[in-house]
Design a protein around this motif. Structure first.
Motif, PDB file in Angstrom:
ATOM      1  N   CYS A  40      49.559  73.082 -25.832  1.00  0.00           N
ATOM      2  CA  CYS A  40      48.910  72.018 -25.059  1.00  0.00           C
ATOM      3  C   CYS A  40      49.814  70.800 -24.970  1.00  0.00           C
ATOM      4  O   CYS A  40      50.390  70.356 -25.969  1.00  0.00           O
ATOM      5  CB  CYS A  40      47.585  71.645 -25.722  1.00  0.00           C
ATOM      6  SG  CYS A  40      46.683  70.332 -24.882  1.00  0.00           S
ATOM      7  N   SER A  42      50.783  66.851 -24.568  1.00  0.00           N
ATOM      8  CA  SER A  42      50.188  65.607 -25.058  1.00  0.00           C
ATOM      9  C   SER A  42      49.582  64.828 -23.904  1.00  0.00           C
ATOM     10  O   SER A  42      49.958  65.003 -22.739  1.00  0.00           O
ATOM     11  CB  SER A  42      51.245  64.755 -25.757  1.00  0.00           C
ATOM     12  OG  SER A  42      51.831  65.448 -26.832  1.00  0.00           O
ATOM     13  N   SER A 113      41.751  69.112 -23.638  1.00  0.00           N
ATOM     14  CA  SER A 113      42.875  69.077 -24.572  1.00  0.00           C
ATOM     15  C   SER A 113      42.414  69.140 -26.020  1.00  0.00           C
ATOM     16  O   SER A 113      43.148  69.634 -26.886  1.00  0.00           O
ATOM     17  CB  SER A 113      43.714  67.813 -24.345  1.00  0.00           C
ATOM     18  OG  SER A 113      42.920  66.648 -24.531  1.00  0.00           O
ATOM     19  N   ARG A 117      44.095  72.013 -28.251  1.00  0.00           N
ATOM     20  CA  ARG A 117      44.915  71.696 -29.436  1.00  0.00           C
ATOM     21  C   ARG A 117      44.393  72.429 -30.669  1.00  0.00           C
ATOM     22  O   ARG A 117      45.168  72.885 -31.509  1.00  0.00           O
ATOM     23  CB  ARG A 117      44.937  70.180 -29.665  1.00  0.00           C
ATOM     24  CG  ARG A 117      45.893  69.433 -28.738  1.00  0.00           C
ATOM     25  CD  ARG A 117      46.187  68.039 -29.263  1.00  0.00           C
ATOM     26  NE  ARG A 117      44.982  67.209 -29.306  1.00  0.00           N
ATOM     27  CZ  ARG A 117      44.585  66.418 -28.316  1.00  0.00           C
ATOM     28  NH1 ARG A 117      45.286  66.367 -27.187  1.00  0.00           N
ATOM     29  NH2 ARG A 117      43.499  65.678 -28.430  1.00  0.00           N
ATOM     30  N   ASP A 120      45.531  75.968 -30.359  1.00  0.00           N
ATOM     31  CA  ASP A 120      46.954  76.052 -30.687  1.00  0.00           C
ATOM     32  C   ASP A 120      47.160  76.081 -32.199  1.00  0.00           C
ATOM     33  O   ASP A 120      47.962  76.874 -32.723  1.00  0.00           O
ATOM     34  CB  ASP A 120      47.711  74.863 -30.098  1.00  0.00           C
ATOM     35  CG  ASP A 120      47.917  74.970 -28.598  1.00  0.00           C
ATOM     36  OD1 ASP A 120      47.578  76.023 -28.024  1.00  0.00           O
ATOM     37  OD2 ASP A 120      48.417  74.002 -28.005  1.00  0.00           O
TER      38      ASP A 120
END
Length: 282
Positions: A40, A42, A113, A117, A120
């Motif tokens: 992802c 920033s 996001s 995240r 991830d």
């Protein structure tokens, strides 16, 4: 990581929420998985919120809990929806309540996001998962596996290939699946605002002149706008400066939440219905 002539149980092409969730579920199930995706990105410098949010149902929450991702989400970034109020053109109003429905909440509003995240982070702890930073450019099938040629010259083979590569899916094109698209001639305009009045964990929705305006509750008194507008109108909305956009949203919502301060720039997502003739191929 170079995947030169490696063999996997499954390969997932596409790294949005769907692809990463699929890859995590497969690898937690004991399979060796290749994921062709990027971590992802920033948030832009100075941005406090992601412009794109998802409304997650209880079934999506349960899936993320089973994958032990939900527990890792930052609770301060989650917005529960306990009530929903829908207003029609003729002053009609509908009210939905989590309390009356005997459910903990109607939905959760979560930034894209924030979920990605957490996915991830979970994926990095999977020893059976290999991240591959290269684009797929060739696909061949044998009797018992799929062979994917990569732009870096490597080739990977997998018993199962998952195409999670979006609306313009390369995988779908390679398997010859035909797509029909119905364009709604509308664009979803999204932006986030700080609201003057408390939203009370309530999602608001207005039906006006063939368009739909929604304000979805987010943490710390913020709301997320999703305005399904005719494409020409959407283009004008996106062109407004933040103060002008806030004033227009205040106007169409009757200042339901008082004054609004725009905290993320507006973005537009074309709205369409896409159907395919098949989702699975040999």
């Amino acid at each position: 990581m170079n995947a030169h002539h490696q063999t996997f149980d499954a390969a997932v092409i596409g790294g949005g929420l769907v692809g990463k969730t699929a890859a995590l579920a497969l690898t937690q199930g004991g399979l060796r998985v290749a994921l062709l995706a990027q971590p992802c990105a920033s948030l832009p410098a100075g941005a406090s919120f992601d412009s794109r949010v998802y409304a997650l149902s209880s079934s999506s929450q349960a899936l993320l809990e089973r994958l032990r991702v939900w527990q890792a989400l930052d609770l301060a970034r989650l917005g529960p929806v306990y009530d929903m109020r829908v207003f029609g053109d003729a002053h009609a109003e509908l009210h939905f309540s989590a309390f009356q429905a005997s459910v903990p909440q109607l939905a959760w509003i979560v930034e894209s996001s924030v979920i990605e995240r957490a996915l991830d982070a979970a994926l990095r702890f999977q020893p059976n998962l290999t991240w591959i930073d290269s684009r797929a450019q060739a696909l061949d099938f044998t009797a018992d596996s799929a062979s994917v040629g990569l732009a870096n010259g490597s080739v990977l083979a997998a018993d199962l290939l998952v195409g999670a590569d979006g609306a313009h899916s390369w995988v779908r094109a390679q398997i010859g699946s035909k797509m029909n698209r119905r364009d709604y001639r509308q664009t979803g305009v999204v932006a986030n605002f700080k609201a003057e009045k408390p939203h009370g964990e309530t999602a608001y929705q207005w039906f006006k002149d063939g368009e739909i305006i929604a304000l979805l509750p987010m943490p710390d008194g913020h709301v997320s706008l999703v305005w399904s507008a005719r494409t020409e109108h959407a283009e004008r909305l996106i062109a407004l400066d933040p103060a002008q956009l806030a004033a227009e949203v205040e106007r169409v919502t009757g200042r339901q939440l008082g004054g609004l301060d725009c905290v993320t720039p507006a973005q537009g997502f074309p709205l369409a219905l896409q159907t395919v003739d098949r989702l699975v191929a040999p």
